[in-house]
Design a protein around this motif. Structure first.
Motif, PDB file in Angstrom:
ATOM      1  N   ARG A 164      56.208  25.980  57.950  1.00 35.61           N
ATOM      2  CA  ARG A 164      54.991  25.529  57.274  1.00 35.61           C
ATOM      3  C   ARG A 164      53.910  25.087  58.264  1.00 35.61           C
ATOM      4  N   TYR A 165      54.311  24.618  59.444  1.00 36.17           N
ATOM      5  CA  TYR A 165      53.308  24.255  60.459  1.00 36.17           C
ATOM      6  C   TYR A 165      52.593  25.513  60.955  1.00 36.17           C
ATOM      7  N   ASN A 167      52.391  28.414  59.318  1.00 31.55           N
ATOM      8  CA  ASN A 167      51.595  28.947  58.215  1.00 31.55           C
ATOM      9  C   ASN A 167      50.307  28.160  58.010  1.00 31.55           C
ATOM     10  N   ALA A 168      50.391  26.835  58.175  1.00 33.22           N
ATOM     11  CA  ALA A 168      49.195  26.004  58.015  1.00 33.22           C
ATOM     12  C   ALA A 168      48.117  26.442  59.004  1.00 33.22           C
ATOM     13  N   ALA A 169      48.518  26.658  60.256  1.00 30.80           N
ATOM     14  CA  ALA A 169      47.545  27.080  61.271  1.00 30.80           C
ATOM     15  C   ALA A 169      47.025  28.489  60.961  1.00 30.80           C
ATOM     16  N   ARG A 170      47.916  29.355  60.508  1.00 32.71           N
ATOM     17  CA  ARG A 170      47.489  30.729  60.203  1.00 32.71           C
ATOM     18  C   ARG A 170      46.471  30.744  59.066  1.00 32.71           C
ATOM     19  N   THR A 171      46.698  29.915  58.032  1.00 36.13           N
ATOM     20  CA  THR A 171      45.751  29.914  56.914  1.00 36.13           C
ATOM     21  C   THR A 171      44.428  29.250  57.298  1.00 36.13           C
ATOM     22  N   LEU A 172      44.416  28.518  58.410  1.00 36.13           N
ATOM     23  CA  LEU A 172      43.138  27.989  58.904  1.00 36.13           C
ATOM     24  C   LEU A 172      42.418  29.047  59.744  1.00 36.13           C
ATOM     25  N   ALA A 174      43.951  30.736  62.450  1.00 39.05           N
ATOM     26  CA  ALA A 174      44.389  30.755  63.849  1.00 39.05           C
ATOM     27  C   ALA A 174      44.907  32.131  64.254  1.00 39.05           C
TER      28      ALA A 174
ATOM     29  N   LEU B  66      50.123  35.134  53.155  1.00 43.82           N
ATOM     30  CA  LEU B  66      51.382  34.893  53.857  1.00 43.82           C
ATOM     31  C   LEU B  66      52.470  35.854  53.402  1.00 43.82           C
ATOM     32  N   PRO B  84      46.466  36.137  56.321  1.00 42.06           N
ATOM     33  CA  PRO B  84      45.790  34.855  56.170  1.00 42.06           C
ATOM     34  C   PRO B  84      44.386  34.870  56.764  1.00 42.06           C
ATOM     35  N   ARG B  88      40.336  31.427  52.797  1.00 47.37           N
ATOM     36  CA  ARG B  88      41.240  30.834  51.806  1.00 47.37           C
ATOM     37  C   ARG B  88      42.002  29.674  52.454  1.00 47.37           C
ATOM     38  N   PHE B  92      49.642  22.793  51.084  1.00 45.59           N
ATOM     39  CA  PHE B  92      51.056  23.061  50.810  1.00 45.59           C
ATOM     40  C   PHE B  92      51.723  21.883  50.115  1.00 45.59           C
ATOM     41  N   LEU B  98      50.122  18.638  61.288  1.00 47.13           N
ATOM     42  CA  LEU B  98      50.874  18.702  62.539  1.00 47.13           C
ATOM     43  C   LEU B  98      51.176  17.299  63.068  1.00 47.13           C
ATOM     44  N   ILE B 113      39.569  25.887  65.614  1.00 50.04           N
ATOM     45  CA  ILE B 113      39.952  27.296  65.620  1.00 50.04           C
ATOM     46  C   ILE B 113      38.705  28.178  65.561  1.00 50.04           C
ATOM     47  N   ARG B 157      41.721  18.510  55.570  1.00 53.49           N
ATOM     48  CA  ARG B 157      41.797  19.567  56.580  1.00 53.49           C
ATOM     49  C   ARG B 157      41.348  20.903  55.993  1.00 53.49           C
TER      50      ARG B 157
END
Lengths: 270, 270
Positions: A164-165, A167-172, A174, B66, B84, B88, B92, B98, B113, B157
């Motif tokens: 989930r960490y 994925n969180a960055a990817r959805t931002l 990254a 995802l 991703p 969007r 979660f 983090l 980012i 965030r």
């Protein structure tokens, strides 16, 4: 005195702790020295089998005056620093890159575990065949010894980072590089700290063994040649130096590094 | 209608979306989503409710990029979803902030980012810290926050990265009942203040009716859109203390509850 600020309170409690620790240490050292002296006095030919603490101290003064001890000590320390630095600088990115892909990570995990278990001493003979009894041989063994524990730990660390960490960055938004820099590297930090401590610990053993087997000047060489020339005082002096150097290194550098990363991020409850 | 919606340009469009995957143990094809059609308009909050395992989280993961999909179309602002992206934002269920970043650093991560200059970043981060009521906690680490605060941090965030659509996956399921009510009212206030387009997944009927401009009810597997209930209550009137006297809310809630119950029965009979 009543402690006021948080900082003062912290320093105060640290001082209290130091007092107890220092006290215990002093008692332990004194008891050990007395016990050692008694045994030394009660055996035949202590000069050969177990010289007294006083004899060892005198020999260390002698070696200090001749400049041999500082020279051996710095040789060994430089080998440790150079060797483990190369091992760590290569091992951290290696573990990190393998950790990027779960399939690759799963593939390499047993391999790293394998090499981690084949100790530096065990690879010594083949390195000697390749490079002879040289400084290069000793350095390779140290680098080898420090590389695998850190690489293995970093890889495990990356694998344990919750999805989930990432994925969180990817959805931002990254990128792969940003995920590595912002999530995988800091997320593996506690493992990097633990791995560093392990690596340097193993490397320290490897330096001593390497000097003995390859016959290069240093603390390991000093205790090894001490046996040939019947200088038991030098052997014991070398052993004491090896132990104390590690304690100082571990206590003042490696453990604080490990604890600070783990505690600051709340990964361990105190 | 409490909100003026631009019916002509939906922000999020889902057309004929299906998701089938082979079961991990039996290998049989599982139909998680079947022909989903849905449109979200600007500034609208749509809640999605359904029995567990109905595929509502699968839908969110596909929209977040995802989870890859093969059949149907999903797009944001006319752009097809392929992985991703910062258009969007996702909140979660399990807190995914983090642990090695402070509250402020977590909230500003999306801007980092995007390589927004630090001066601008700090200002925008502060705005969102104030919006979610985390002022004074800027420099705290996640493990120093309560469950409710962690979720506020996640919402901040996501919003700070300024996505076109905010996707929320049962974000208040893991907090205690009292905190949940507060967070629901706060999200309502935030939705009003930011006019963000939000898709809100939940299994709690009360929550779905309280927050949604429209509420989508999912059928038991295969997940299909069973019905859409419109809840025509202006955002400024959505306060839990008044809801027991609000006939629109009660009617909508009872209708959703009945609809979901039928599906739960279907799901348990299987």
């Amino acid at each position: 005195m009543q402690p006021r600020s948080k900082l003062e309170k912290f320093i105060w409690s640290l001082q209290q702790l130091m007092k107890i620790d220092a006290m215990n240490l002093v008692i332990l050292v004194i008891v050990t020295l007395i016990g050692w002296s008694i045994i030394s006095e009660s055996i035949d030919n202590p000069g050969r089998y177990l010289p007294s603490p006083v004899a060892v101290a005198l020999s260390s003064v002698d070696m200090l005056v001749k400049g041999l001890l500082p020279s051996y000590f710095s040789d060994t320390l430089v080998r440790l620093i150079v060797g483990s630095a190369i091992g760590l600088v290569a091992g951290i990115p290696f573990g990190l890159i393998l950790g990027l892909n779960r399939t690759v990570a799963d593939m390499f995990h047993p391999m790293l575990n394998f090499f981690q278990s084949v100790s530096g001493i065990a690879i010594f003979p083949i390195i000697v065949i390749w490079y002879g009894n040289s400084d290069t041989t000793v350095l390779i063994v140290i680098v080898y010894t420090s590389f695998f524990p850190i690489a293995f730990n970093v890889l495990s660390g990356v694998r344990e980072i919750p999805l989930r960490y990432i994925n969180a960055a990817r959805t931002l938004g990254a990128s792969r590089y940003q995920v590595t820099k912002d999530v995988l590297f800091p997320g593996a930090m506690p493992h990097i700290a633990t791995g560093t401590r392990l690596s340097i610990g193993f490397a320290w053993r490897a330096v001593i063994a390497g000097e003995m087997l390859a016959g290069r000047q240093g603390l390991g060489w000093m205790i090894f040649t001490g046996q040939d020339s019947d200088k038991t005082t030098e052997i014991i002096l070398g052993m004491v130096m090896i132990g104390f150097t590690w304690i100082i290194l571990d206590h003042y550098l490696l453990r604080p590094l490990e604890e600070s990363t783990i505690e600051r991020w709340g990964l361990v409850q105190r | 209608m409490g909100l003026s919606m631009n019916k002509l340009t939906p922000k999020l469009v889902v057309e004929g979306l299906c998701h089938h995957y082979p079961d991990e143990y039996t290998g049989e094809s599982v139909h998680a989503l079947e022909d989903i059609n849905l449109e979200l308009y600007e500034g609208e909050l749509v809640s999605v409710v359904g029995p567990s395992g109905c595929g509502k989280s699968t839908l969110l993961n596909i929209l977040a990029g995802l989870l890859p999909y093969k059949v149907g179309k999903a797009s944001v602002d006319g752009e097809l979803i392929q992985g991703p992206g910062p258009d969007r934002g996702v909140v979660f269920q399990e807190h995914a902030i983090l642990p090695w970043r402070t509250v402020a650093k977590n909230i500003g991560h999306g801007l980092e980012i995007k390589k927004i200059p630090e001066v601008e970043r700090i200002q925008r981060v502060q705005d969102f810290i104030d919006l979610v009521g985390l002022s004074g906690f800027e420099d705290k680490y996640p493990h120093e926050l309560s469950g409710g605060m962690k979720q506020r941090c996640q919402v901040a965030r996501t919003l700070c990265a300024d996505p076109v659509v905010m996707l929320m996956d049962e974000p208040f399921a893991a907090v205690d009942a009292q905190t949940r009510i507060t967070l629901q009212e706060e999200l309502n206030r935030i939705a009003m203040a930011t006019r963000k387009t939000i898709l809100f997944i939940t299994h709690a009927v009360d929550e779905a009716a309280f927050l949604g401009d429209r509420c989508v009810v999912f059928s038991a597997r295969p997940g299909q859109l069973k019905e859409i209930v419109t809840i025509d209550i202006p955002r400024e009137k959505r306060i839990w203390a008044d809801m027991n006297n609000n006939d629109v809310f009660k009617t909508a809630r009872d209708r959703i509850l009945k609809s979901v119950r039928e599906e739960v029965l279907v799901a348990t009979e299987e």
